[in-house]
Design an enzyme around this catalytic site. Sequence first.
Site, PDB file in Angstrom:
ATOM      1  N   CYS A  78      -6.629   1.119   2.846  1.00  0.00           N
ATOM      2  CA  CYS A  78      -7.633   1.986   2.761  1.00  0.00           C
ATOM      3  C   CYS A  78      -7.670   2.948   1.778  1.00  0.00           C
ATOM      4  CB  CYS A  78      -7.391   2.811   3.962  1.00  0.00           C
ATOM      5  SG  CYS A  78      -8.355   1.962   5.706  1.00  0.00           S
ATOM      6  N   GLU A  82       0.788  -1.260   0.110  1.00  0.00           N
ATOM      7  CA  GLU A  82       0.120  -0.059   0.048  1.00  0.00           C
ATOM      8  C   GLU A  82       0.787   1.216   0.040  1.00  0.00           C
ATOM      9  OE1 GLU A  82      -2.671   0.610   3.424  1.00  0.00           O
ATOM     10  OE2 GLU A  82      -3.733   2.126   2.355  1.00  0.00           O
ATOM     11  N   ASN A  85     -12.076  -3.321   0.539  1.00  0.00           N
ATOM     12  CA  ASN A  85     -10.820  -3.555   1.544  1.00  0.00           C
ATOM     13  C   ASN A  85     -11.466  -3.345   2.801  1.00  0.00           C
ATOM     14  OD1 ASN A  85      -8.169  -2.997   2.704  1.00  0.00           O
ATOM     15  ND2 ASN A  85      -8.981  -1.039   3.376  1.00  0.00           N
ATOM     16  N   GLU A  86     -11.510  -4.372   3.820  1.00  0.00           N
ATOM     17  CA  GLU A  86     -11.911  -4.487   4.894  1.00  0.00           C
ATOM     18  C   GLU A  86     -13.155  -3.447   5.228  1.00  0.00           C
ATOM     19  OE1 GLU A  86      -8.422  -3.052   7.581  1.00  0.00           O
ATOM     20  OE2 GLU A  86      -9.517  -1.092   7.532  1.00  0.00           O
TER      21      GLU A  86
END
Length: 772
Positions: free
Chosen positions: A225, A23, A349-350
């Site tokens: 994120c 990331e 994502n999550e």
Amino acid sequence: MKITVNTQNKTVPLGDLYGLFFEDINHAADGGLYAELVRNRSFEFCEVDNNSYNHFTAWTTVIPDGARAKTSIQAEHPLCAKNPHYLVIDLYSGNSAAVQNEGYNGGIPINACESYNFSCYAACDGRPITLEIAIESIDGEAYAKTEFRIDNTDWKKYTACLTAVKTDYKSRLTLRLKTCGRVYIDMVSLFPQNTYKGRENGLRADIAQMLADMKPRFMRFPGGCLIHDGSLNADDRDSMYRWKNTIGELHERPSRRNNWGYSQTLGLGYYEFFVFCEDIGAKPLPVLSGGYDPHHRRAAPLDKLDEWIDDALDLIEFANGSSDTEWGALRAKLGHPEPFGLEYIGIGNEEVGAEFFERYPYFHKAIREKYPEIKIINTAGPFVSGGEYNRGWNSANEYGSDLIDEHYYLAPEWFIANHHHYDSYKGRKTKVFLGEYASWDNTWYNALAEASYMIGLERNAEGVALACYAPMLANVDYVNWRPDMIWFDNHRVYGTANYYVQKLFMTNQGDTGLAVSVDTELENEVMPSTLGNKIYLAPRGNAVMECSDIEIISEKGTVKHPNITVSAENPHTLIGEADGNYTIKMKAVRKSGNVGFFIQFDYADDKNKRFIDFGGWENQDSAICENINGRNSCLDQSRFSVETGKTYEIEVRVENGLITHMIDGVVMNKIRGTEVVIEPIYCSSSVDEKTGEVIIKTVNLRQSAHNAQLTVEDKTPLTAEVQTMYGWDDTARNSFDKPDLVSPKSDTAEVHDGVVSYTIPPRSICVFRIKV
Ligand code: AHR
């Protein structure tokens, strides 16, 4: 202690178990793995990215005494409308006027005798000018320079190769207008020729090599994120990460706000990610937004979801389609006619919240229908247990997701205590992709705790298909998150203890698991608890909570506490003490503010406690958390928002280690507190099908050594190489000065009569490769 394996007693293929998570956090890409040395190369930095930024960030104007000159930013005739700003230098009188770029980490790093590729776009306003390009020391000593005569009025690209005569990690790139007149400048770039595998627009060789050395089976990208925190409009400066913005000519990729508080050039884009994966032998694992931003609760309307679904389908075509297809043709044009062999795609994502899970099925069905061979990854949110975790799993079960992405960052004690976490996941159709995990910190103790947990991942590879430590990279001068696996500045890099554990496990993964048995007289040990017995109420953010009817009910009876207001002005109120089994009850109403409050229990000190987070994280959570030695573990989370003026009846029950949190009679969270049991040894085994070697990994968390005899029942061990990690204080960590203080050493174990004998050191990790 006897450790026994039998090569006929196979468990499951280990497949792609260990990989990497990338990331662009902590300047992992720009100012990190992406080798570009110029910061703010296209003058697009702005306050949307970070409120301390402007178009001149990282640039300094230098006007010598006696000269009359000006630098400015314009946007009327851009090189590309997606990056509209460019620099203008006007020299009215005098010898020169210049701008200097300071790169990242306070300087541009150059090495003597190495060459650097300079490029920029430039134009004049009709009057030809001379532009000097120099790499210089802070004091103006030139290490390399060249000159361009610029007489074009339309944008034109200028390139030069500069070879440095000195090493200096704090140099400057200077663009000096040497004749009176005006010059327009954009997309200023300086790349070392020494990039990983010598690729143009390539990656920093030292960092990339450390990743390649791990021999990862896959790499997840581009986050995190950063994928979903952004606006829904792909053209916005703060848009979500959209892969189509990241390919093609560099000046046409719209630089954007990175949600970690800086600017992102997208120079390291999807094409470069795919190429890098190929270069290091890792399968690409892209994760796309599902058209939902949980940070700001922005959701693409269901009737406009096609744009987002097409992004996913087109990406698969870009990666795998023949060059006759639209997106496959683009890949070929960019230089890669062969497909990239994409096997996995993540959606979301999550994610938490119904909005995402309403949208996921549309993606899932469209991908399944068009590309049945692609493995689709759903998401279980950022918690290890609770309502949102279950919501993700329910969705995965309902739609038949191939994998589900689990994320958690927890105390090292949690990882030790939860060695058996995945023992019950065997036989599930959806496999776990442990897409982000780490224990809080980069000490030897953290790495050791993670190693014991990874033994559990290997033993449970039937349920856990993929796992990667996160985050991967951090520039020491731009830290958004810690811990991280690899740290660097503009010219140095080191791997943490956690890196060496990951590398040790990855390079010795094996192809197929083997059942392993341990025969020992040693018993399990329980780690003494650091928790206490006090109960406090504590404020969260700006919320003002009035608490009444407070009761603590235990075997000793019921203790009532007078009503209190919990707010920033009344930060920490002791309401009682309780051990063993007990219940805390109260009513609570929020008078003002946006979040909720904390009920702390089993409290010893601020670093060792448990607590209910009532209305946590942007007022979206109800959670049971725990701090051990100052490291937080969110043990269980569900979605819950506090409303101002509403009275809640809250109950927290602790019964034989099981904690239940209820709001208005409804169970919100239920989980056991961490009890750390240390087993005599943690062990896994696998076989390397190519060489036939039997691999046995051991993690010893005890303070004492074990005299171990290792046998391979159906084969005769001939030799046994051992890689060991041991001998450090728990707090030991690597650094620039001691980059491999905590790293493996090689050893050989004795082999007699088909038995491998070895003294497994205290607090150690050993990996045996046994030739049979
Ligand atoms: O790895 C750091 C962050 O942790 C990631 O961006 C996010 O997915 C998680 O919350």
